[in-house]
Design a protein around this motif. Structure first.
Motif, short mmCIF file in Angstrom:
data_model
loop_
_atom_site.label_atom_id
_atom_site.label_comp_id
_atom_site.label_asym_id
_atom_site.label_seq_id
_atom_site.Cartn_x
_atom_site.Cartn_y
_atom_site.Cartn_z
N LEU A 74 3.12 4.55 6.68
CA LEU A 74 2.71 5.20 5.44
C LEU A 74 3.71 6.29 5.06
N GLU A 75 4.21 7.02 6.02
CA GLU A 75 5.22 8.05 5.76
C GLU A 75 6.49 7.44 5.16
N HIS A 123 0.25 5.42 10.44
CA HIS A 123 0.65 6.68 9.82
C HIS A 123 2.17 6.71 9.59
N GLU A 134 5.72 6.57 1.50
CA GLU A 134 5.63 7.76 0.65
C GLU A 134 7.02 8.37 0.43
N GLN A 188 -2.04 6.97 -4.92
CA GLN A 188 -2.49 8.28 -5.42
C GLN A 188 -1.38 8.99 -6.20
N GLU A 210 -4.50 2.44 -0.88
CA GLU A 210 -5.18 3.50 -1.62
C GLU A 210 -4.37 4.78 -1.58
N GLN A 211 -3.79 5.07 -0.42
CA GLN A 211 -3.02 6.30 -0.26
C GLN A 211 -1.75 6.29 -1.10
N PRO A 239 -6.78 1.23 3.16
CA PRO A 239 -6.47 2.67 3.07
C PRO A 239 -4.99 2.93 2.84
#
Length: 248
Positions: free
Chosen positions: A181-182, A178, A185, A248, A244-245, A241
């Motif tokens: 991923l942050e 997580h 992003e 988006q 994929e995230q 995943p």
């Protein structure tokens, strides 16, 4: 409908040796901005930028101590934002190098992990063994064992596939997945167009209790045991995943 990257012409830039804009002897972000017309004339439509995050520079920026900030030798966050904007004006996309497998030992996560064995960040890294004994005979790409004694003196060791100052992240921990991923992003929101995922094939590790066959039976001799930490099934399980995230 085809995407820009289906026919990308990518130019890799190692910032420190590309263009110095302020006379300190090191290339920087403003130096890259200065050479955008040159890049445009080459006919490229994408730049792959080697790491520009805050780093002690043990491994040329691939040892990140802060994923959310620009190394002062490279410039400022404003310089980075201007570079993204100016590249886009020239029709050039920006791909940033993103180090997934490990951090610098100066990263706050690791510093907290070794200062407090009960820290929640302890499980952000891979600690194993006891009484100063290495869990296995796996060898580092940079020489020696993948195991380095815990500076906290717990008798455990921490895992590092590369330099001992670059501890591997524990991707089994969903909080690590997580957190990374942050980071991704954050930079995508800044306007970058893609990420080059560094060393991602190594994020999965086999059972740490097994030694790699040595041939001569010497289990004390470190061996680069790639089948135990490269391209394992967990890599796809965790990266699918993730990708994929961010798409988006």
């Amino acid at each position: 409908m085809p995407h820009w990257y289906d026919h990308a012409i990518i130019y890799q830039i190692y910032p420190k040796s590309f263009q110095d804009s302020n006379g300190d002897g090191l290339g920087d972000l403003n130096g890259i901005r200065k050479r955008i017309p040159y890049l445009k004339n080459l006919g490229v439509n994408a730049v792959w930028l080697n790491p520009v995050f805050v780093s002690p520079q043990v491994d040329n920026g691939y040892d990140v101590s802060n994923y959310f900030a620009i190394d002062p030798h490279m410039g400022t966050m404003e310089d980075m934002e201007n570079l993204i904007k100016d590249l886009h004006k020239a029709g050039i996309h920006l791909i940033m190098d993103f180090v997934l497998n490990h951090t610098s030992d100066q990263h706050p996560w690791f510093q907290d992990a070794i200062k407090n064995p009960d820290s929640l960040y302890r499980d952000y890294y891979i600690f194993a063994g006891h009484d100063g004994k290495r869990p296995n005979n796996w060898g580092s790409f940079f020489g020696g064992s993948v195991w380095e004694p815990d500076p906290a003196g717990t008798g455990q060791s921490y895992f590092h596939l590369f330099d001992k100052r670059m501890p591997d992240l524990n991707w089994k921990n969903p909080e690590v997945r997580h957190a990374m991923l942050e980071v991704a992003e954050y930079w995508l929101k800044k306007g970058i167009d893609g990420l080059r995922l560094d060393a991602f094939i190594h994020i999965g590790k086999a059972d740490l209790r097994q030694n790699y066959p040595t041939g001569d039976g010497d289990v004390n001799k470190p061996i680069v045991a790639e089948p135990f930490f490269a391209n394992l099934p967990q890599v796809q399980e965790w990266m699918r995943p993730f990708c994929e995230q961010i798409k988006q």
